[in-house]
Enzyme design. Sequence first.
Site, PDB file in Angstrom:
ATOM      1  N   GLU A 290       0.863  -1.185   0.000  1.00 55.21           N
ATOM      2  CA  GLU A 290       0.000   0.000   0.000  1.00 55.21           C
ATOM      3  C   GLU A 290       0.893   1.225   0.000  1.00 55.21           C
ATOM      4  OE1 GLU A 290      -3.142  -0.217  -0.670  1.00 55.21           O
ATOM      5  OE2 GLU A 290      -2.712  -2.350  -0.787  1.00 55.21           O
ATOM      6  N   CYS A 324      -1.826   9.255   4.131  1.00 55.81           N
ATOM      7  CA  CYS A 324      -1.840   8.885   2.717  1.00 55.81           C
ATOM      8  C   CYS A 324      -3.153   9.331   2.077  1.00 55.81           C
ATOM      9  CB  CYS A 324      -1.654   7.384   2.566  1.00 55.81           C
ATOM     10  SG  CYS A 324      -2.837   6.472   3.545  1.00 55.81           S
TER      11      CYS A 324
HETATM   12  P1  NAP Z   1       8.868   4.821   3.345  1.00 52.34           P
HETATM   13  O1  NAP Z   1       9.996   5.760   3.409  1.00 52.34           O
HETATM   14  O2  NAP Z   1       8.591   4.132   2.081  1.00 52.34           O
HETATM   15  O3  NAP Z   1       9.130   3.744   4.500  1.00 52.34           O
HETATM   16  C1  NAP Z   1       8.194   2.730   4.793  1.00 52.34           C
HETATM   17  C2  NAP Z   1       8.911   1.559   5.427  1.00 52.34           C
HETATM   18  O4  NAP Z   1       9.788   0.976   4.455  1.00 52.34           O
HETATM   19  C3  NAP Z   1       9.774   1.941   6.614  1.00 52.34           C
HETATM   20  O5  NAP Z   1       9.665   0.957   7.597  1.00 52.34           O
HETATM   21  C4  NAP Z   1      11.167   1.952   6.006  1.00 52.34           C
HETATM   22  O6  NAP Z   1      12.179   1.730   6.921  1.00 52.34           O
HETATM   23  C5  NAP Z   1      11.059   0.796   5.045  1.00 52.34           C
HETATM   24  N1  NAP Z   1      12.087   0.755   4.011  1.00 52.34           N
HETATM   25  C6  NAP Z   1      12.825   1.765   3.487  1.00 52.34           C
HETATM   26  N2  NAP Z   1      13.662   1.290   2.527  1.00 52.34           N
HETATM   27  C7  NAP Z   1      13.456  -0.043   2.451  1.00 52.34           C
HETATM   28  C8  NAP Z   1      14.012  -1.084   1.660  1.00 52.34           C
HETATM   29  N3  NAP Z   1      14.937  -0.883   0.746  1.00 52.34           N
HETATM   30  N4  NAP Z   1      13.556  -2.341   1.844  1.00 52.34           N
HETATM   31  C9  NAP Z   1      12.598  -2.608   2.755  1.00 52.34           C
HETATM   32  N5  NAP Z   1      12.040  -1.646   3.545  1.00 52.34           N
HETATM   33  C10 NAP Z   1      12.464  -0.397   3.388  1.00 52.34           C
HETATM   34  O7  NAP Z   1       7.492   5.517   3.782  1.00 52.34           O
HETATM   35  P2  NAP Z   1       7.196   6.387   5.076  1.00 52.34           P
HETATM   36  O8  NAP Z   1       7.863   7.699   4.943  1.00 52.34           O
HETATM   37  O9  NAP Z   1       7.465   5.585   6.290  1.00 52.34           O
HETATM   38  O10 NAP Z   1       5.623   6.555   4.977  1.00 52.34           O
HETATM   39  C11 NAP Z   1       5.005   7.525   4.205  1.00 52.34           C
HETATM   40  C12 NAP Z   1       4.474   6.932   2.923  1.00 52.34           C
HETATM   41  O11 NAP Z   1       3.572   5.887   3.231  1.00 52.34           O
HETATM   42  C13 NAP Z   1       3.690   7.912   2.084  1.00 52.34           C
HETATM   43  O12 NAP Z   1       4.022   7.732   0.745  1.00 52.34           O
HETATM   44  C14 NAP Z   1       2.245   7.513   2.346  1.00 52.34           C
HETATM   45  O13 NAP Z   1       1.340   7.875   1.328  1.00 52.34           O
HETATM   46  C15 NAP Z   1       2.375   6.040   2.471  1.00 52.34           C
HETATM   47  N6  NAP Z   1       1.248   5.445   3.188  1.00 52.34           N
HETATM   48  C16 NAP Z   1       0.338   4.734   2.471  1.00 52.34           C
HETATM   49  C17 NAP Z   1      -0.756   4.182   3.101  1.00 52.34           C
HETATM   50  C18 NAP Z   1      -1.778   3.391   2.321  1.00 52.34           C
HETATM   51  O14 NAP Z   1      -2.619   2.735   2.951  1.00 52.34           O
HETATM   52  N7  NAP Z   1      -1.764   3.428   1.014  1.00 52.34           N
HETATM   53  C19 NAP Z   1      -0.924   4.354   4.468  1.00 52.34           C
HETATM   54  C20 NAP Z   1       0.045   5.078   5.176  1.00 52.34           C
HETATM   55  C21 NAP Z   1       1.134   5.619   4.524  1.00 52.34           C
HETATM   56  P3  NAP Z   1      13.105   2.939   7.468  1.00 52.34           P
HETATM   57  O15 NAP Z   1      12.196   3.807   8.240  1.00 52.34           O
HETATM   58  O16 NAP Z   1      14.105   2.245   8.303  1.00 52.34           O
HETATM   59  O17 NAP Z   1      13.679   3.596   6.255  1.00 52.34           O
END
Ligand code: NAP
Length: 533
Positions: A290, A324
Site C-alpha cells: 500500500e 496517505c
Molecule cells: P517509506 O519511506 O517508504 O518507508 C516505509 C517503510 O519501508 C519503513 O519501515 C522503512 O524503513 C522501510 N524501508 C525503506 N527502505 C526499504 C528497503 N529498501 N527495503 C525494505 N524496507 C524499506 O514511507 P514512510 O515515509 O514511512 O511513509 C510515508 C508513505 O507511506 C507515504 O508515501 C504515504 O502515502 C504512504 N502510506 C500509504 C498508506 C496506504 O494505505 N496506502 C498508508 C500510510 C502511509 P526505514 O524507516 O528504516 O527507512
Amino acid sequence: MQQMQQDEFRNESFTDFGKEENARAMREAVERVKGELGREYPLVIGGERIKTGNLLESLNPSKKTEVVGRFHKANEELARSAVERAQETFKTWRNTPPEERAALLFRVAQMLRERRHYFSAWMVHEVAKTWAEADGDTAEAIDFCEFYAREMLRYAGPQPIVKIEGEENRLEYIPLGVGVVIPPWNFPLAIMAGMTVASVVTGNTVVLKPSSDAPAIAYKFFELLEEAGMPPGVVNFMVGAGSEVGDVIVDHPLTRYVAFTGSKEVGLRINERAAKVGKGQIWIKRVVAEMGGKDAIVVDSDTDLDEAATGVVQSAFGFQGQKCSACSRAIIHQDVYEPMLERIVERTERLKLGDPNDPSTSLSAVINQKAFKTIGQYIEWGQEDGGRLVAGGGTDGEQGFFIEPTVIADVKPGSRVEQEEIFGPVLAVIRAKDFDEALEIANDTEYGLTGAVYTNDPAKLERARREFHAGNLYLNRKCTGALVGVHPFGGFNMSGTDSKAGGRDYLGLFMQAKVVSEKIRPGYNEKEKREAV
Ligand code: NAP
C-alpha cells in the site's frame, strides 16, 4: 467473555478530551511516558533479547533534542536469522487452532483498550500526533484486532462451495509462511499492528521491521503481544534502517510474503526484488504493497461552500497532512473559485500550529529533518511554477520541524505540487472550468488512493461514482478518516495493490486455499470412518 467475542463488530469510539476526566487521564499518560523516554530497547528474535551496540535514536519531532528511545539495530546476519527463526516457529504456529489465534487478538484488543492513553501518549512524543489524532490511531489499532479476530473465525468456518453427489469437498484457508511486515511511521500503531495481527491471526509468523521514525510504539505493541500470550518467535522484532536490512529480509528465500505500507519508491523496489526467485526458494513471494497518494477533493459550483471548505481543510491538515489519504489538491469549479478559496484560507488561518501536548493545538511538527526540508522545497516550487501563496508558507526548524499549514492557489495542472506526493501540510488549489474538467484533473495522476466530491447534483455524484478512479471515494464528505470495517482501505494504480485493509477480503491475502475432495464410499460413512480412527 466468549459471548462478547462473538458480538457483531463495532468501531471503537473516540475519546472526548473536552471532558475533564478524559483530559486528566491523558495528561497522566503523557507524564508516565515522559518518565520512560530515552530508554534502550533490544531486538527480539525467537524471544531472545539481543543487543548489538549499534544504536538508532528515535527523536521527538516537536522537540528534536528529546530522545524517545534508543534501539539496537540488526545487522545483515541478524536480519537473516530473524527470518529463519520465524520459519522455525511457523512449523508449530501454523497448527494452532484459528480460534486460539483469534482469542489472542481479542485479548490484545482488550489490553490496548485498557492502556489506550498510554499508547496514544507514545505517539504524541514519537511522531507529534495531537491528542485527537493519536487517539484515533489507537482506536483503529483496537478495531483491527477486533475485526480480524472475527474475520479469522469466519474464514475458519465452512466455506460455500457447490455440492455434488458422491464426493465430500472442503475448502480450507491455510497460512502462507514467514511474512515480512514493513510499516510506515504515520500510523505507527494502527497500520503496524494491523499488518502484524492480520499475519499472526491467519497462522503466519512475522519479521516486524518498524519504521526508523517510530520504533518505540512498535516495541510497546510487541511487548503487549508477548504479555497477551503470543509464543516466542511468532513475531520477531527487528529494528534496522530499511536501506541496510530491508533488502535482506525481502530477498531471503524463506520469506513467503511481504506486507508493506509506505512510499511508492520503496514499495516498487520491494515488489521488484520479491519477484526474483532466490536459491532454494520454492514459491512465488506475495507482495501486499500500500503506497502513496495525491488525493483530490472536487468542489462543484452547486454545493454548500462552508461544508466543502471545512472538509477540504480537515482533510488537508489533519496530522500535518501526513496521511496517505490527505487532500493535497482542491479542484474548484471556476464559478465558486474565489469564495471557496476565501473560506479555505480563513479556516486554515484559524488552525493552531504548536505543541502536540497542548489540547488546543490543531497541528504540530512534521516527522523529521528530511521531510521538513522536502516540504519546504515544495512550497518554493509551488510558487516558482506559478502558484500564489495565500496562507502559511512559514517554517521554523529551531525546536522542532514546524511548517505552517500552507495553501497555494492558482496551481497549474501538471506542475510539481499538483502531481507529486508532498506528504506535509501543503494544499494546492486548482481552478477548473467545469465539472468535466475537474474530474479530468482529479484523475490525471499516477495514484488513485482517496478522493472526494462536493456537489448537490445527483447526476454528478453518479458520474463521480463511475469515473473518479480512487480506491476510496467520498461523496459530500472529507476524504480522510476511514473506519475499519466501514471503509475498507486501499488504492489503485501507484497507490498500491488495493488490499482493502479493514475489509472482508484482507485476510485472504495472508492465506492460501486448500481444497480436499473425498470420494464417499457406500457403507463407509463419516461415523464409521471416525470410529475406525
Ligand atoms: P517509506 O519511506 O517508504 O518507508 C516505509 C517503510 O519501508 C519503513 O519501515 C522503512 O524503513 C522501510 N524501508 C525503506 N527502505 C526499504 C528497503 N529498501 N527495503 C525494505 N524496507 C524499506 O514511507 P514512510 O515515509 O514511512 O511513509 C510515508 C508513505 O507511506 C507515504 O508515501 C504515504 O502515502 C504512504 N502510506 C500509504 C498508506 C496506504 O494505505 N496506502 C498508508 C500510510 C502511509 P526505514 O524507516 O528504516 O527507512
